[in-house]
Design a protein around this motif. Structure first.
Motif, PDB file in Angstrom:
ATOM      1  N   SER A  52       0.816  -1.220   0.000  1.00  0.00           N
ATOM      2  CA  SER A  52       0.000   0.000   0.000  1.00  0.00           C
ATOM      3  C   SER A  52       0.849   1.269   0.000  1.00  0.00           C
ATOM      4  CB  SER A  52      -0.930   0.010   1.213  1.00  0.00           C
ATOM      5  OG  SER A  52      -0.180  -0.019   2.423  1.00  0.00           O
ATOM      6  N   LYS A  54       2.877   4.382  -1.093  1.00  0.00           N
ATOM      7  CA  LYS A  54       2.714   5.206  -2.290  1.00  0.00           C
ATOM      8  C   LYS A  54       4.053   5.837  -2.676  1.00  0.00           C
ATOM      9  CE  LYS A  54      -2.153   6.257  -1.436  1.00  0.00           C
ATOM     10  NZ  LYS A  54      -3.188   7.309  -1.279  1.00  0.00           N
ATOM     11  N   ASP A  57       5.750   6.531  -8.768  1.00  0.00           N
ATOM     12  CA  ASP A  57       5.138   7.563  -9.616  1.00  0.00           C
ATOM     13  C   ASP A  57       3.916   8.191  -8.961  1.00  0.00           C
ATOM     14  OD1 ASP A  57       7.063   7.001 -11.509  1.00  0.00           O
ATOM     15  OD2 ASP A  57       5.810   5.562 -12.578  1.00  0.00           O
ATOM     16  N   GLY A  58       3.978   8.424  -7.647  1.00  0.00           N
ATOM     17  CA  GLY A  58       2.901   9.081  -6.933  1.00  0.00           C
ATOM     18  C   GLY A  58       1.744   8.185  -6.552  1.00  0.00           C
ATOM     19  N   GLY A  59       1.777   6.924  -6.924  1.00  0.00           N
ATOM     20  CA  GLY A  59       0.710   5.989  -6.584  1.00  0.00           C
ATOM     21  C   GLY A  59       1.243   4.836  -5.752  1.00  0.00           C
ATOM     22  N   SER A  60       0.355   3.962  -5.335  1.00  0.00           N
ATOM     23  CA  SER A  60       0.762   2.834  -4.502  1.00  0.00           C
ATOM     24  C   SER A  60       1.414   1.739  -5.344  1.00  0.00           C
ATOM     25  CB  SER A  60      -0.450   2.258  -3.766  1.00  0.00           C
ATOM     26  OG  SER A  60      -1.329   1.616  -4.670  1.00  0.00           O
ATOM     27  N   ARG A  61       2.176   0.891  -4.672  1.00  0.00           N
ATOM     28  CA  ARG A  61       2.790  -0.238  -5.351  1.00  0.00           C
ATOM     29  C   ARG A  61       1.725  -1.192  -5.879  1.00  0.00           C
ATOM     30  NH1 ARG A  61       7.302  -1.397  -0.560  1.00  0.00           N
ATOM     31  NH2 ARG A  61       8.228   0.706  -0.618  1.00  0.00           N
ATOM     32  N   ALA A  63      -1.285  -0.363  -6.923  1.00  0.00           N
ATOM     33  CA  ALA A  63      -1.875   0.223  -8.123  1.00  0.00           C
ATOM     34  C   ALA A  63      -0.982   0.003  -9.337  1.00  0.00           C
ATOM     35  CB  ALA A  63      -2.125   1.717  -7.914  1.00  0.00           C
ATOM     36  N   ALA A  64       0.327   0.142  -9.143  1.00  0.00           N
ATOM     37  CA  ALA A  64       1.267  -0.100 -10.245  1.00  0.00           C
ATOM     38  C   ALA A  64       1.209  -1.555 -10.703  1.00  0.00           C
ATOM     39  CB  ALA A  64       2.687   0.261  -9.811  1.00  0.00           C
ATOM     40  N   GLN A  67      -2.033  -2.168 -12.718  1.00  0.00           N
ATOM     41  CA  GLN A  67      -1.928  -1.611 -14.059  1.00  0.00           C
ATOM     42  C   GLN A  67      -1.065  -2.503 -14.945  1.00  0.00           C
ATOM     43  OE1 GLN A  67      -0.858   2.582 -14.451  1.00  0.00           O
ATOM     44  NE2 GLN A  67       0.392   2.100 -16.241  1.00  0.00           N
ATOM     45  N   LYS A 215       6.141   2.584 -13.008  1.00  0.00           N
ATOM     46  CA  LYS A 215       5.059   1.741 -13.511  1.00  0.00           C
ATOM     47  C   LYS A 215       5.370   1.192 -14.902  1.00  0.00           C
ATOM     48  CE  LYS A 215       1.874   4.895 -12.891  1.00  0.00           C
ATOM     49  NZ  LYS A 215       0.566   5.594 -12.848  1.00  0.00           N
TER      50      LYS A 215
END
Length: 421
Positions: A52, A54, A57-61, A63-64, A67, A215
């Motif tokens: 979790s 962040k 690139d400004g997001g959570s692991r 989320a990467a 994607q 990402k």
């Protein structure tokens, strides 16, 4: 009459051939199908609580990773059977014994239904422990059976929290079974301990380790590994280069692995006959923390040290692997008994270890050697960088010349008519 008899005989022979093909198609198709088994890949994703964070690139692991999975699922080749397994995705408690059993198959290995797989990935939430060792054992069972290539792609952001079941020992145990299973590892924003552990897991099975900070890097690398499963299997051969050309091993066409110390050089010998072309490439990987700004140099030199051709590659710390290559065509000889030329391949790197990092063993090196028949001057060798484009250029010049002549003739005729009238 003779012509008609020959025509009739030919028609009869053709009908007999077609009849045989229709009567026995199953055996030929079965042989072709049985000879090539579908490659299998299982993506093993760490869904522990630390995912979790962040910091990608400004997001959570997490989320990467989601994607990357979505992009990879869209691009997975049809012939690849793909599955997804998680670790640390279901248990929320603090009991270590229970947390170290928390690994489950999210999507079974088989023909890919992209919608179902994406839906399953979308439900994941960073939760629990990091049982890498148990997850690898289960993943090996998931891929058991069949003769095709089998590959595990492990994505994690931290060390295993379920010792004493050491994941490195688990990987060695899997390799010792001789089932041809490769484990590739990717570390999300890894620290030194995570890097060492994931590198150890990959090395044990002949896989690769990649450190990921962005990402796009994660998506590209996972996609490459899945695509690689569909490629023909080429087993690298371990070799040991020498400090000088005189004592270097002689290599044939193939794929080779070695270790090279920081800032040192290794030599290998290749025999090239007249009319052949040597094509070589080398990749050197940083399997530990190194200083930025580094490079690799591949030189083809004679046994007396004269340089023939070289290839260079440089990096600035954004990738863990750097590669370069070269080509050397040897001219034809009028003497049919002309001897082969011994070419020495010299590999030099300019990596330097970060402070406090061990320099032994050396960096992993992968060398590809291919000796082929040299291309013909007419069809394969580029001419002043245009290659076959000369044909198009010539056609355009000729067309322009003819068009100019016609336009000039028409213009003169119109002027003559105008003057006459």
């Amino acid at each position: 009459m003779i012509t008609r008899q020959r025509l009739a005989a030919g028609i009869c022979a053709l009908l007999a051939t077609l009849t045989a093909g229709v009567a026995f198609p199953a055996g030929a198709v079965a042989d072709e199908t049985d000879s090539t088994a579908s490659p299998k890949v299982e993506l093993v994703l760490d869904v522990s609580g630390s995912m979790s964070a962040k910091d990608i690139d400004g997001g959570s692991r997490m989320a990467a990773a989601k994607q990357a999975f979505n992009e990879v699922l869209d691009a997975t080749p049809e012939e690849v059977q793909l599955g997804i397994r998680t670790l640390g995705a279901n248990y929320h408690g603090n009991d270590r014994k229970t947390g170290c059993k928390d690994t489950a198959q999210l999507y079974p290995v088989g023909t890919l239904n992209r919608t179902e797989a994406k839906t399953a990935v979308a439900t994941l939430t960073p939760t629990g422990w990091t049982p890498i060792g148990p997850a690898l054992l289960k993943a090996a069972d998931d891929l058991n059976g069949g003769d095709g290539t089998r590959r595990i792609v492990l994505i994690s952001d931290g060390e295993d929290t379920c010792q004493p079941l050491d994941p490195c020992e688990v990987a060695r145990e899997i390799a010792a079974k001789g089932i041809g299973l490769t484990i590739d590892t990717l570390g999300l924003v890894p620290d030194a301990k995570t890097r060492d552990q994931l590198s150890c897991i990959a090395d044990a099975t002949g896989g690769t380790y990649t450190s990921v900070q962005h990402k796009e890097e994660l998506s590209d690398r996972v996609g490459q590994l899945v695509d690689r499963a569909a490629d023909p299997v080429v087993t690298p051969v371990a070799t040991e280069g020498a400090a000088q050309c005189a004592g270097a091993p002689t290599l044939k066409s193939g794929l080779y692995t070695d270790r090279e110390e920081f800032g040192r050089q290794r030599f290998y010998r290749v025999d090239v006959n007249p009319g052949q072309e040597l094509r070589a490439s080398v990749s050197v990987g940083a399997d530990r923390e190194v200083n930025p700004d580094y490079g690799v140099l591949l030189r083809a030199v004679t046994v007396h040290g004269r340089e023939i051709v070289r290839g260079e590659g440089t990096g600035n710390g954004r990738t863990d692997v750097i590669s370069t290559g070269l080509r050397y065509p040897k001219a034809e000889s009028d003497d049919d008994n002309a001897p082969a030329e011994t070419v020495c391949l010299q590999v030099t790197n300019s990596f330097s270890a970060a402070s406090g990092v061990k320099t032994t063993p050396g960096l992993p090196l992968e060398l590809t050697v291919d000796v082929v028949d040299a291309p013909s001057q007419a069809s394969d060798v580029a001419s002043f960088g245009l290659g076959r484009g000369w044909w198009l250029l010539g056609a355009l010049v000729l067309t322009g010349f003819v068009a100019g002549l016609l336009w000039g003739w028409v213009s003169r005729w119109r002027v003559a008519v105008w003057r006459t009238n």
